[in-house]
Design a protein around this motif. Structure first.
Motif, PDB file in Angstrom:
ATOM      1  N   ASN A  31      -7.132   3.249  -2.249  1.00 28.29           N
ATOM      2  CA  ASN A  31      -6.809   3.111  -3.672  1.00 28.29           C
ATOM      3  C   ASN A  31      -7.440   4.215  -4.521  1.00 28.29           C
ATOM      4  OD1 ASN A  31      -5.218   1.559  -5.403  1.00 28.29           O
ATOM      5  ND2 ASN A  31      -7.007   0.561  -6.268  1.00 28.29           N
ATOM      6  N   TRP A  32      -8.207   5.079  -3.902  1.00 28.31           N
ATOM      7  CA  TRP A  32      -8.813   6.185  -4.654  1.00 28.31           C
ATOM      8  C   TRP A  32      -7.775   7.276  -4.909  1.00 28.31           C
ATOM      9  CZ3 TRP A  32     -14.215   7.672  -2.257  1.00 28.31           C
ATOM     10  CH2 TRP A  32     -15.102   6.600  -2.425  1.00 28.31           C
ATOM     11  N   GLY A  33      -7.841   7.881  -6.069  1.00 25.34           N
ATOM     12  CA  GLY A  33      -6.993   9.025  -6.395  1.00 25.34           C
ATOM     13  C   GLY A  33      -7.705  10.316  -6.024  1.00 25.34           C
ATOM     14  N   VAL A  34      -7.718  10.647  -4.746  1.00 27.75           N
ATOM     15  CA  VAL A  34      -8.461  11.825  -4.266  1.00 27.75           C
ATOM     16  C   VAL A  34      -7.628  12.632  -3.259  1.00 27.75           C
ATOM     17  CG1 VAL A  34     -10.771  10.889  -4.720  1.00 27.75           C
ATOM     18  CG2 VAL A  34      -9.647  10.411  -2.524  1.00 27.75           C
ATOM     19  N   PHE A  78      -3.193  10.528 -15.406  1.00 32.04           N
ATOM     20  CA  PHE A  78      -2.809   9.433 -14.521  1.00 32.04           C
ATOM     21  C   PHE A  78      -3.105   8.051 -15.118  1.00 32.04           C
ATOM     22  CE2 PHE A  78      -3.095  13.193 -11.985  1.00 32.04           C
ATOM     23  CZ  PHE A  78      -2.014  13.081 -11.128  1.00 32.04           C
ATOM     24  N   GLY A  79      -3.500   8.011 -16.361  1.00 34.02           N
ATOM     25  CA  GLY A  79      -3.701   6.739 -17.055  1.00 34.02           C
ATOM     26  C   GLY A  79      -5.132   6.525 -17.511  1.00 34.02           C
ATOM     27  N   ASN A  80      -5.294   5.557 -18.403  1.00 37.22           N
ATOM     28  CA  ASN A  80      -6.601   5.278 -18.998  1.00 37.22           C
ATOM     29  C   ASN A  80      -7.661   4.881 -17.986  1.00 37.22           C
ATOM     30  OD1 ASN A  80      -5.768   5.917 -21.560  1.00 37.22           O
ATOM     31  ND2 ASN A  80      -5.188   3.811 -22.072  1.00 37.22           N
ATOM     32  N   VAL A  81      -7.245   4.288 -16.875  1.00 36.02           N
ATOM     33  CA  VAL A  81      -8.213   3.884 -15.858  1.00 36.02           C
ATOM     34  C   VAL A  81      -8.938   5.113 -15.289  1.00 36.02           C
ATOM     35  CG1 VAL A  81      -6.624   3.904 -13.888  1.00 36.02           C
ATOM     36  CG2 VAL A  81      -8.569   2.326 -13.893  1.00 36.02           C
ATOM     37  N   TYR A  82      -8.326   6.298 -15.415  1.00 42.77           N
ATOM     38  CA  TYR A  82      -8.923   7.535 -14.915  1.00 42.77           C
ATOM     39  C   TYR A  82      -9.531   8.376 -16.036  1.00 42.77           C
ATOM     40  CZ  TYR A  82      -6.421   6.206 -10.737  1.00 42.77           C
ATOM     41  OH  TYR A  82      -5.963   5.514  -9.648  1.00 42.77           O
ATOM     42  N   ALA A  83      -9.771   7.779 -17.181  1.00 40.86           N
ATOM     43  CA  ALA A  83     -10.417   8.477 -18.292  1.00 40.86           C
ATOM     44  C   ALA A  83     -11.926   8.217 -18.189  1.00 40.86           C
ATOM     45  CB  ALA A  83      -9.873   7.966 -19.626  1.00 40.86           C
ATOM     46  N   TYR A  84     -12.651   9.241 -17.779  1.00 38.46           N
ATOM     47  CA  TYR A  84     -14.090   9.113 -17.542  1.00 38.46           C
ATOM     48  C   TYR A  84     -14.882   9.934 -18.541  1.00 38.46           C
ATOM     49  CZ  TYR A  84     -12.083   7.839 -13.019  1.00 38.46           C
ATOM     50  OH  TYR A  84     -11.327   7.267 -12.036  1.00 38.46           O
ATOM     51  N   ARG A  85     -16.148   9.570 -18.670  1.00 36.54           N
ATOM     52  CA  ARG A  85     -17.058  10.333 -19.528  1.00 36.54           C
ATOM     53  C   ARG A  85     -17.568  11.580 -18.824  1.00 36.54           C
ATOM     54  NH1 ARG A  85     -18.871   5.223 -19.637  1.00 36.54           N
ATOM     55  NH2 ARG A  85     -20.705   5.809 -18.447  1.00 36.54           N
ATOM     56  N   ASP A 133     -20.374   7.608  -9.522  1.00 37.12           N
ATOM     57  CA  ASP A 133     -21.077   6.317  -9.609  1.00 37.12           C
ATOM     58  C   ASP A 133     -20.135   5.159  -9.289  1.00 37.12           C
ATOM     59  OD1 ASP A 133     -23.465   7.553 -10.258  1.00 37.12           O
ATOM     60  OD2 ASP A 133     -23.375   7.047 -12.401  1.00 37.12           O
ATOM     61  N   ARG A 134     -18.893   5.250  -9.741  1.00 40.61           N
ATOM     62  CA  ARG A 134     -17.908   4.194  -9.466  1.00 40.61           C
ATOM     63  C   ARG A 134     -17.501   4.180  -7.986  1.00 40.61           C
ATOM     64  NH1 ARG A 134     -13.871   3.846 -14.665  1.00 40.61           N
ATOM     65  NH2 ARG A 134     -15.467   4.121 -16.241  1.00 40.61           N
ATOM     66  N   MET A 135     -17.545   5.366  -7.348  1.00 41.85           N
ATOM     67  CA  MET A 135     -17.178   5.458  -5.931  1.00 41.85           C
ATOM     68  C   MET A 135     -18.305   5.022  -4.998  1.00 41.85           C
ATOM     69  SD  MET A 135     -15.257   9.126  -5.749  1.00 41.85           S
ATOM     70  CE  MET A 135     -13.590   9.349  -6.325  1.00 41.85           C
ATOM     71  N   ARG A 136     -19.527   5.279  -5.409  1.00 38.91           N
ATOM     72  CA  ARG A 136     -20.689   5.028  -4.547  1.00 38.91           C
ATOM     73  C   ARG A 136     -20.712   3.577  -4.078  1.00 38.91           C
ATOM     74  NH1 ARG A 136     -23.987   7.277  -7.436  1.00 38.91           N
ATOM     75  NH2 ARG A 136     -24.170   9.200  -6.261  1.00 38.91           N
ATOM     76  N   GLY A 137     -20.773   3.393  -2.776  1.00 34.38           N
ATOM     77  CA  GLY A 137     -20.869   2.055  -2.195  1.00 34.38           C
ATOM     78  C   GLY A 137     -19.535   1.349  -2.012  1.00 34.38           C
ATOM     79  N   ASN A 138     -18.435   1.914  -2.499  1.00 33.07           N
ATOM     80  CA  ASN A 138     -17.119   1.293  -2.367  1.00 33.07           C
ATOM     81  C   ASN A 138     -16.496   1.711  -1.033  1.00 33.07           C
ATOM     82  OD1 ASN A 138     -13.864   1.680  -3.711  1.00 33.07           O
ATOM     83  ND2 ASN A 138     -14.822  -0.280  -3.280  1.00 33.07           N
ATOM     84  N   HIS A 139     -17.099   1.222   0.057  1.00 30.85           N
ATOM     85  CA  HIS A 139     -16.703   1.625   1.405  1.00 30.85           C
ATOM     86  C   HIS A 139     -15.251   1.292   1.734  1.00 30.85           C
ATOM     87  CE1 HIS A 139     -20.715   2.901   2.728  1.00 30.85           C
ATOM     88  NE2 HIS A 139     -21.124   1.998   1.859  1.00 30.85           N
ATOM     89  N   ALA A 140     -14.719   0.232   1.156  1.00 33.48           N
ATOM     90  CA  ALA A 140     -13.315  -0.130   1.388  1.00 33.48           C
ATOM     91  C   ALA A 140     -12.372   0.800   0.613  1.00 33.48           C
ATOM     92  CB  ALA A 140     -13.063  -1.574   0.986  1.00 33.48           C
ATOM     93  N   ALA A 197     -11.433   0.356  -5.043  1.00 32.68           N
ATOM     94  CA  ALA A 197     -11.561   0.479  -6.494  1.00 32.68           C
ATOM     95  C   ALA A 197     -10.549   1.505  -6.991  1.00 32.68           C
ATOM     96  CB  ALA A 197     -12.966   0.911  -6.875  1.00 32.68           C
ATOM     97  N   GLN A 198     -10.012   1.274  -8.176  1.00 36.27           N
ATOM     98  CA  GLN A 198      -9.076   2.241  -8.749  1.00 36.27           C
ATOM     99  C   GLN A 198      -9.903   3.312  -9.457  1.00 36.27           C
ATOM    100  OE1 GLN A 198      -5.955   0.498 -11.040  1.00 36.27           O
ATOM    101  NE2 GLN A 198      -4.721   2.343 -10.979  1.00 36.27           N
ATOM    102  N   VAL A 199     -10.151   4.391  -8.735  1.00 40.43           N
ATOM    103  CA  VAL A 199     -10.992   5.480  -9.223  1.00 40.43           C
ATOM    104  C   VAL A 199     -10.483   6.770  -8.582  1.00 40.43           C
ATOM    105  CG1 VAL A 199     -12.705   5.129  -7.377  1.00 40.43           C
ATOM    106  CG2 VAL A 199     -13.394   6.244  -9.485  1.00 40.43           C
ATOM    107  N   GLY A 200     -10.681   7.889  -9.249  1.00 38.34           N
ATOM    108  CA  GLY A 200     -10.232   9.137  -8.649  1.00 38.34           C
ATOM    109  C   GLY A 200     -10.524  10.351  -9.499  1.00 38.34           C
TER     110      GLY A 200
END
Length: 195
Positions: free
Chosen positions: A10-13, A66-73, A80-87, A90-93
């Motif tokens: 689910n990561w945008g990478v 790609f949308g507001n979910v990908y609007a980061y500071r 930080d959002r990716m760290r530990g998300n071994h599965a 999370a919707q992050v990228g």
């Protein structure tokens, strides 16, 4: 893990995935894979973000497309959002521009790493035919995408020496079918003859 099984989940990478697949199959120093996708990708992403913080505005700006979910500071916020998300559910990228993927390819040990952008006359993508270059990374888009941001770039893929397409943990005809199912019909960038 086999390199063709690498899936961004689910990561945008996709830019990172295409580059690490290319590096691995071209036996580049940065192409080492770990036991799973997270252990392979997360350290690479974290190092890239740390080492190329000067690219943060460009990457953060493109990610917002790609949308507001990908609007980061910040890029730190992303890692930080990716760290530990071994599965990797999370919707992050991080949306990688052609310039950023070029820089990543250089970091991974490629000698040629400058992408070519297509033009209106050369950007047609017919997935029923082999892509024009083997052992290449391609940027793809959709003709009906009204946004011309970054030439309409939406996704990165790798094509190996045999002409097999790699994307989303699929290879060959399964990968091509997935691209068709997702409506990709436009080439935006290409980096041929990787070495």
């Amino acid at each position: 893990m086999k390199i063709e099984d690498m899936n961004q989940n689910n990561w945008g990478v996709c830019g990172f995935v295409a580059a690490i697949q290319a590096a691995n199959l071209n036996q580049k120093k940065g192409g080492v894979i770990a036991a799973d996708t997270y252990a392979t990708l997360f350290p690479l992403i974290e190092n890239f973000c740390r080492n190329h913080a000067d690219r943060s505005a460009e990457l953060l700006d493109f990610s917002k497309v790609f949308g507001n979910v990908y609007a980061y500071r910040s890029l730190q916020d992303v890692t930080d959002r990716m760290r530990g998300n071994h599965a990797m559910d999370a919707q992050v990228g991080i949306a990688m521009t052609a310039a950023a993927v070029s820089l990543l390819c250089k970091d991974l040990g490629f000698l040629n790493y400058d992408f070519h952008a297509t033009t209106a006359n050369s950007n047609s993508l017919n997935l029923d035919k082999p892509l024009p270059y083997k052992n290449a990374i391609y940027g793809l888009g959709k003709k009906d995408n009204q946004s011309n941001y970054r030439y309409g770039l939406l996704h990165w893929i790798y094509v190996d020496l045999h002409g097999d397409v790699f994307t989303w943990g699929k290879k060959g005809t399964d990968a091509v079918k997935a691209l068709k199912d997702n409506g990709y019909d436009k080439l935006t960038h290409y980096l041929p003859a990787l070495s």
